[in-house]
Enzyme design. Structure first.
Site, PDB file in Angstrom:
ATOM      1  N   PRO A  26       0.773  -1.249   0.000  1.00 26.36           N
ATOM      2  CA  PRO A  26       0.000   0.000   0.000  1.00 26.36           C
ATOM      3  C   PRO A  26       0.805   1.300   0.000  1.00 26.36           C
ATOM      4  O   PRO A  26       0.748   2.086   0.944  1.00 26.36           O
ATOM      5  CB  PRO A  26      -0.851  -0.134   1.261  1.00 26.36           C
ATOM      6  CG  PRO A  26       0.011  -0.939   2.181  1.00 26.36           C
ATOM      7  CD  PRO A  26       0.748  -1.914   1.288  1.00 26.36           C
ATOM      8  N   CYS A  27       1.521   1.549  -1.093  1.00 31.27           N
ATOM      9  CA  CYS A  27       2.272   2.804  -1.185  1.00 31.27           C
ATOM     10  C   CYS A  27       1.332   4.013  -1.219  1.00 31.27           C
ATOM     11  O   CYS A  27       1.752   5.129  -0.922  1.00 31.27           O
ATOM     12  CB  CYS A  27       3.216   2.791  -2.393  1.00 31.27           C
ATOM     13  SG  CYS A  27       2.426   2.431  -3.949  1.00 31.27           S
ATOM     14  N   HIS A  28       0.055   3.788  -1.525  1.00 35.06           N
ATOM     15  CA  HIS A  28      -0.909   4.896  -1.517  1.00 35.06           C
ATOM     16  C   HIS A  28      -1.165   5.405  -0.094  1.00 35.06           C
ATOM     17  O   HIS A  28      -1.666   6.505   0.079  1.00 35.06           O
ATOM     18  CB  HIS A  28      -2.234   4.480  -2.190  1.00 35.06           C
ATOM     19  CG  HIS A  28      -2.957   3.373  -1.489  1.00 35.06           C
ATOM     20  ND1 HIS A  28      -2.619   2.046  -1.658  1.00 35.06           N
ATOM     21  CD2 HIS A  28      -3.997   3.392  -0.630  1.00 35.06           C
ATOM     22  CE1 HIS A  28      -3.433   1.300  -0.923  1.00 35.06           C
ATOM     23  NE2 HIS A  28      -4.273   2.103  -0.289  1.00 35.06           N
TER      24      HIS A  28
END
Length: 166
Positions: free
Chosen positions: A126-128
């Site tokens: 989850p780089c978001h």
């Protein structure tokens, strides 16, 4: 050479191309395509179909964690950062500095940002969920509008999940 298969998922925020082998998913990336190009085929590895189904559940608000096998392709440092990203829980955020501290190298903020930008497993790693130390949204390979949408989506379904628990 291992054959790589592709499958497209039509998400609410654009086409996503899933790429992988029988062993695991190698990439989940937003595509510029407006229509599906890669469809489920008789020889599509089951792991791609499972990834497709889990992404569908995620976008419907029914899934908060992913369980299919995936394969990191990167340097040891990048893999360390990507593993740290998986510790940021659904509907939560962390900063590049938080990640740097969590991997034991608080001065590596820029390197963490660089590794974050090379993540090929969108949504699942989850780089978001990584934001600037000032709380503002910062770069996202899929576009800031998608990052904002994903964070809002998670906040919405996290609230509903908590409400439905009582």
């Amino acid at each position: 050479m291992t054959k790589v298969y592709k499958l497209d998922y039509e998400s609410p925020i654009g086409m996503i191309e899933i790429s992988g082998t029988y062993e695991g998913i190698r990439s989940i990336l937003f595509s510029d395509e407006n229509e599906k190009v890669n469809f489920l085929q008789p020889d599509t590895p089951p792991v791609l179909a499972e990834c497709y189904n889990q992404l569908d559940e995620y976008f419907k608000g029914q899934r908060q964690e992913f369980t299919f096998p995936y394969q990191f392709e990167g340097t040891d440092f990048q893999k360390t950062v990507w593993n740290a990203l998986t510790k940021i829980h659904y509907a939560k955020t962390g900063s590049y500095k938080d990640i740097a501290v969590s991997i034991g190298n608080e001065k590596a903020i820029r390197a963490v940002g660089s590794a974050n930008g090379k993540n090929k497993l969108s949504i699942v790693i989850p780089c978001h969920r990584v934001i600037g130390s000032n709380g503002k949204l910062t770069g996202y390979a899929g576009g800031l509008w998608r990052k904002e949408w994903l964070l809002q989506h998670e906040r919405t379904f996290k609230k509903e999940h908590v409400i439905n628990k009582d």
